[in-house]
Motif scaffolding. Structure first.
Motif, PDB file in Angstrom:
ATOM      1  N   ALA A  12      51.831  24.143  72.643  1.00  8.43           N
ATOM      2  CA  ALA A  12      52.897  23.195  72.952  1.00  8.43           C
ATOM      3  C   ALA A  12      53.365  22.488  71.687  1.00  8.43           C
ATOM      4  CB  ALA A  12      52.408  22.170  73.979  1.00  8.43           C
ATOM      5  N   GLY A  13      52.423  22.113  70.826  1.00  9.45           N
ATOM      6  CA  GLY A  13      52.790  21.443  69.586  1.00  9.45           C
ATOM      7  C   GLY A  13      53.625  22.320  68.671  1.00  9.45           C
ATOM      8  N   ILE A  14      53.279  23.605  68.597  1.00  7.15           N
ATOM      9  CA  ILE A  14      54.037  24.526  67.740  1.00  7.15           C
ATOM     10  C   ILE A  14      55.459  24.707  68.273  1.00  7.15           C
ATOM     11  CG2 ILE A  14      54.173  26.903  66.936  1.00  7.15           C
ATOM     12  CD1 ILE A  14      51.127  26.963  66.905  1.00  7.15           C
ATOM     13  N   ILE A  15      55.595  24.910  69.600  1.00  8.15           N
ATOM     14  CA  ILE A  15      56.925  25.064  70.189  1.00  8.15           C
ATOM     15  C   ILE A  15      57.757  23.800  69.966  1.00  8.15           C
ATOM     16  CG2 ILE A  15      58.181  25.383  72.350  1.00  8.15           C
ATOM     17  CD1 ILE A  15      55.826  27.083  73.333  1.00  8.15           C
ATOM     18  N   GLY A  16      57.134  22.641  70.179  1.00 10.30           N
ATOM     19  CA  GLY A  16      57.843  21.381  69.967  1.00 10.30           C
ATOM     20  C   GLY A  16      58.288  21.204  68.528  1.00 10.30           C
ATOM     21  N   ALA A  17      57.419  21.566  67.573  1.00 11.20           N
ATOM     22  CA  ALA A  17      57.776  21.442  66.160  1.00 11.20           C
ATOM     23  C   ALA A  17      58.941  22.359  65.808  1.00 11.20           C
ATOM     24  CB  ALA A  17      56.563  21.762  65.293  1.00 11.20           C
ATOM     25  N   VAL A  18      58.937  23.591  66.344  1.00  4.37           N
ATOM     26  CA  VAL A  18      60.039  24.531  66.071  1.00  4.37           C
ATOM     27  C   VAL A  18      61.355  23.984  66.617  1.00  4.37           C
ATOM     28  CG1 VAL A  18      60.951  26.812  66.607  1.00  4.37           C
ATOM     29  CG2 VAL A  18      58.553  26.549  65.941  1.00  4.37           C
ATOM     30  N   VAL A 197      51.013   9.092  68.963  1.00  2.63           N
ATOM     31  CA  VAL A 197      51.367  10.036  70.024  1.00  2.63           C
ATOM     32  C   VAL A 197      52.445   9.439  70.927  1.00  2.63           C
ATOM     33  CG1 VAL A 197      50.501  11.241  72.065  1.00  2.63           C
ATOM     34  CG2 VAL A 197      49.117  11.155  69.978  1.00  2.63           C
ATOM     35  N   TYR A 198      52.278   8.170  71.296  1.00  3.62           N
ATOM     36  CA  TYR A 198      53.235   7.545  72.208  1.00  3.62           C
ATOM     37  C   TYR A 198      54.584   7.324  71.546  1.00  3.62           C
ATOM     38  CZ  TYR A 198      55.035   4.686  75.958  1.00  3.62           C
ATOM     39  OH  TYR A 198      55.806   4.220  76.991  1.00  3.62           O
ATOM     40  N   ALA A 199      54.619   7.218  70.221  1.00  3.12           N
ATOM     41  CA  ALA A 199      55.890   7.026  69.521  1.00  3.12           C
ATOM     42  C   ALA A 199      56.859   8.169  69.814  1.00  3.12           C
ATOM     43  CB  ALA A 199      55.650   6.900  68.025  1.00  3.12           C
ATOM     44  N   SER A 200      56.348   9.371  69.985  1.00  2.00           N
ATOM     45  CA  SER A 200      57.229  10.501  70.313  1.00  2.00           C
ATOM     46  C   SER A 200      57.863  10.310  71.685  1.00  2.00           C
ATOM     47  CB  SER A 200      56.436  11.813  70.268  1.00  2.00           C
ATOM     48  OG  SER A 200      55.397  11.817  71.241  1.00  2.00           O
ATOM     49  N   VAL A 201      57.130   9.711  72.604  1.00  2.00           N
ATOM     50  CA  VAL A 201      57.685   9.414  73.930  1.00  2.00           C
ATOM     51  C   VAL A 201      58.778   8.366  73.817  1.00  2.00           C
ATOM     52  CG1 VAL A 201      57.146   8.584  76.252  1.00  2.00           C
ATOM     53  CG2 VAL A 201      55.492  10.002  75.016  1.00  2.00           C
ATOM     54  N   VAL A 202      58.556   7.343  72.981  1.00  2.00           N
ATOM     55  CA  VAL A 202      59.557   6.296  72.794  1.00  2.00           C
ATOM     56  C   VAL A 202      60.848   6.874  72.227  1.00  2.00           C
ATOM     57  CG1 VAL A 202      60.068   4.129  71.601  1.00  2.00           C
ATOM     58  CG2 VAL A 202      57.771   4.544  72.479  1.00  2.00           C
ATOM     59  N   MET A 203      60.737   7.808  71.278  1.00  2.00           N
ATOM     60  CA  MET A 203      61.930   8.447  70.715  1.00  2.00           C
ATOM     61  C   MET A 203      62.722   9.179  71.789  1.00  2.00           C
ATOM     62  SD  MET A 203      60.693  10.030  67.075  1.00  2.00           S
ATOM     63  CE  MET A 203      60.009   9.006  65.773  1.00  2.00           C
ATOM     64  N   ALA A 249      72.383  19.851  77.489  1.00  2.00           N
ATOM     65  CA  ALA A 249      71.354  20.821  77.102  1.00  2.00           C
ATOM     66  C   ALA A 249      70.731  20.447  75.761  1.00  2.00           C
ATOM     67  CB  ALA A 249      71.960  22.220  77.034  1.00  2.00           C
ATOM     68  N   ALA A 250      71.553  19.937  74.828  1.00  2.00           N
ATOM     69  CA  ALA A 250      71.018  19.512  73.528  1.00  2.00           C
ATOM     70  C   ALA A 250      70.049  18.350  73.694  1.00  2.00           C
ATOM     71  CB  ALA A 250      72.171  19.114  72.597  1.00  2.00           C
ATOM     72  N   ILE A 251      70.394  17.401  74.567  1.00  2.00           N
ATOM     73  CA  ILE A 251      69.487  16.274  74.835  1.00  2.00           C
ATOM     74  C   ILE A 251      68.201  16.785  75.475  1.00  2.00           C
ATOM     75  CG2 ILE A 251      69.191  14.199  76.235  1.00  2.00           C
ATOM     76  CD1 ILE A 251      72.168  13.655  75.836  1.00  2.00           C
ATOM     77  N   LEU A 252      68.329  17.718  76.412  1.00  2.00           N
ATOM     78  CA  LEU A 252      67.146  18.280  77.062  1.00  2.00           C
ATOM     79  C   LEU A 252      66.217  18.928  76.055  1.00  2.00           C
ATOM     80  CD1 LEU A 252      65.564  19.138  79.595  1.00  2.00           C
ATOM     81  CD2 LEU A 252      67.045  21.157  79.727  1.00  2.00           C
ATOM     82  N   VAL A 253      66.775  19.713  75.136  1.00  2.00           N
ATOM     83  CA  VAL A 253      65.956  20.384  74.123  1.00  2.00           C
ATOM     84  C   VAL A 253      65.286  19.364  73.210  1.00  2.00           C
ATOM     85  CG1 VAL A 253      66.053  21.884  72.088  1.00  2.00           C
ATOM     86  CG2 VAL A 253      67.270  22.530  74.168  1.00  2.00           C
ATOM     87  N   THR A 254      66.015  18.332  72.816  1.00  2.00           N
ATOM     88  CA  THR A 254      65.457  17.331  71.906  1.00  2.00           C
ATOM     89  C   THR A 254      64.347  16.532  72.575  1.00  2.00           C
ATOM     90  OG1 THR A 254      67.612  17.158  70.817  1.00  2.00           O
ATOM     91  CG2 THR A 254      66.028  15.416  70.386  1.00  2.00           C
ATOM     92  N   ALA A 257      61.399  18.659  72.862  1.00  2.00           N
ATOM     93  CA  ALA A 257      60.745  18.807  71.562  1.00  2.00           C
ATOM     94  C   ALA A 257      59.841  17.627  71.270  1.00  2.00           C
ATOM     95  CB  ALA A 257      61.797  18.951  70.464  1.00  2.00           C
ATOM     96  N   PHE A 258      60.342  16.414  71.478  1.00  2.00           N
ATOM     97  CA  PHE A 258      59.518  15.225  71.245  1.00  2.00           C
ATOM     98  C   PHE A 258      58.309  15.200  72.169  1.00  2.00           C
ATOM     99  CE2 PHE A 258      63.398  13.136  69.346  1.00  2.00           C
ATOM    100  CZ  PHE A 258      62.843  12.988  68.087  1.00  2.00           C
ATOM    101  N   SER A 259      58.511  15.594  73.419  1.00  2.00           N
ATOM    102  CA  SER A 259      57.404  15.600  74.368  1.00  2.00           C
ATOM    103  C   SER A 259      56.318  16.593  73.954  1.00  2.00           C
ATOM    104  CB  SER A 259      57.923  15.944  75.763  1.00  2.00           C
ATOM    105  OG  SER A 259      56.873  16.028  76.704  1.00  2.00           O
ATOM    106  N   LEU A 260      56.722  17.789  73.546  1.00  2.00           N
ATOM    107  CA  LEU A 260      55.745  18.800  73.132  1.00  2.00           C
ATOM    108  C   LEU A 260      55.061  18.415  71.819  1.00  2.00           C
ATOM    109  CD1 LEU A 260      57.720  22.059  74.010  1.00  2.00           C
ATOM    110  CD2 LEU A 260      55.844  21.006  75.284  1.00  2.00           C
TER     111      LEU A 260
END
Length: 276
Positions: A12-18, A197-203, A249-254, A257-260
């Motif tokens: 999940a982390g690798i997919i999110g980083a990509v 970790v939670y900072a990514s959720v805030v973003m 769709a762009a918002i969904l992907v972003t 990404a932050f969640s992963l």
């Protein structure tokens, strides 16, 4: 390096980083690929994607190039997410650290203030702040940070409550270390992993909140943001749905990404999740 290896073991982390790197690359390449003003007229309004080779994603109801708007909007959305998360986490760390470290009446007072903020839904409070202070980008970004600090605050407080009586803290206190160096040098570094970790959720939440404001027509109309593009497509949603669907769709992907990335950071920084 150990944390990096643990992160790379997380699919999940690798997919999110990509995905996140792709969004950042789009933001950085916006000027090179689309040098024109994204708010300027680019062609006939409401051209469907693929109808004009010069405008691969078509135009919105004002005749603006959706592709250029999308790439330039990545900058704004990432900026909002980053600055709002810094504001929210900064306030949360400050209040939570003081409450958790000192306890007693200090903890009671700060937690009552925190609970007062939590009684009002975040979006309602955000609407009030925007109505009072205006809808400029800087105001919206800071306002999103101000409505999102309570969760990091409680997280930091819980970590400080569990750490303040540990042996290394008591030993440092016994050596005469003052409160501020003790908080910053000993307790806070050990409390930061779950906060990071939670900072990514805030973003992710910050990007969604700005999009919700823009959909209601309350965001800054002078910026090229994904939320403004969705708001512009609201009036033609039933016929030219792509105007809102593409930035959506762009918002969904972003957000995904932050969640992963957050999940990958949790696998890397949480010792109970690491593979021994």
């Amino acid at each position: 390096m150990k944390a990096l290896r643990a992160y790379l073991r997380s699919p999940a982390g690798i997919i999110g980083a990509v995905l996140l790197i792709a969004v950042i690359a789009a933001a950085l390449s916006a000027d090179a690929l689309f040098p024109r003003d994204p708010l300027a007229l680019a062609g006939r309004p409401l051209q469907w994607p693929g109808a004009n080779p010069r405008l691969p994603l078509g135009t919105d109801n004002l005749g603006r190039d959706i592709a250029g708007f999308l790439f330039h909007g990545a900058r704004v959305s990432l900026l909002i997410g980053l600055v709002a998360s810094v504001v929210a986490v900064g306030i949360g760390v400050l209040v939570g650290a003081v409450a958790g470290f000192y306890g007693g009446w200090v903890d009671d007072l700060l937690m009552r203030i925190t609970e007062a903020f939590q009684t009002v839904p975040n979006f309602i409070l955000l609407l009030v702040l925007v109505a009072v202070f205006g809808s400029e980008l800087s105001v919206i970004t800071i306002a999103i940070g101000l409505v999102g600090w309570t969760a990091p605050c409680r997280l930091v407080r819980a970590e400080f409550l569990s750490l303040r009586n540990r042996e290394f803290v008591l030993a440092a206190r016994g050596l005469g270390m003052r409160d501020m160096p003790l908080i910053l040098g000993e307790v806070l570094p050990n409390a930061l992993p779950p906060v990071i970790v939670y900072a990514s959720v805030v973003m992710a939440i910050a990007i969604l909140l700005e999009s919700a404001l823009a959909f209601l027509g309350l965001s800054d109309p002078n910026i090229a943001s994904w939320g403004n593009m969705i708001g512009a497509g609201r009036s033609v949603l039933r016929t030219e749905w792509y105007v809102s669907a593409i930035p959506g769709a762009a918002i969904l992907v972003t957000v995904l990404a932050f969640s992963l990335v957050g999940q990958g950071l949790n696998d890397a920084l949480n010792p109970r999740m690491q593979v021994l």
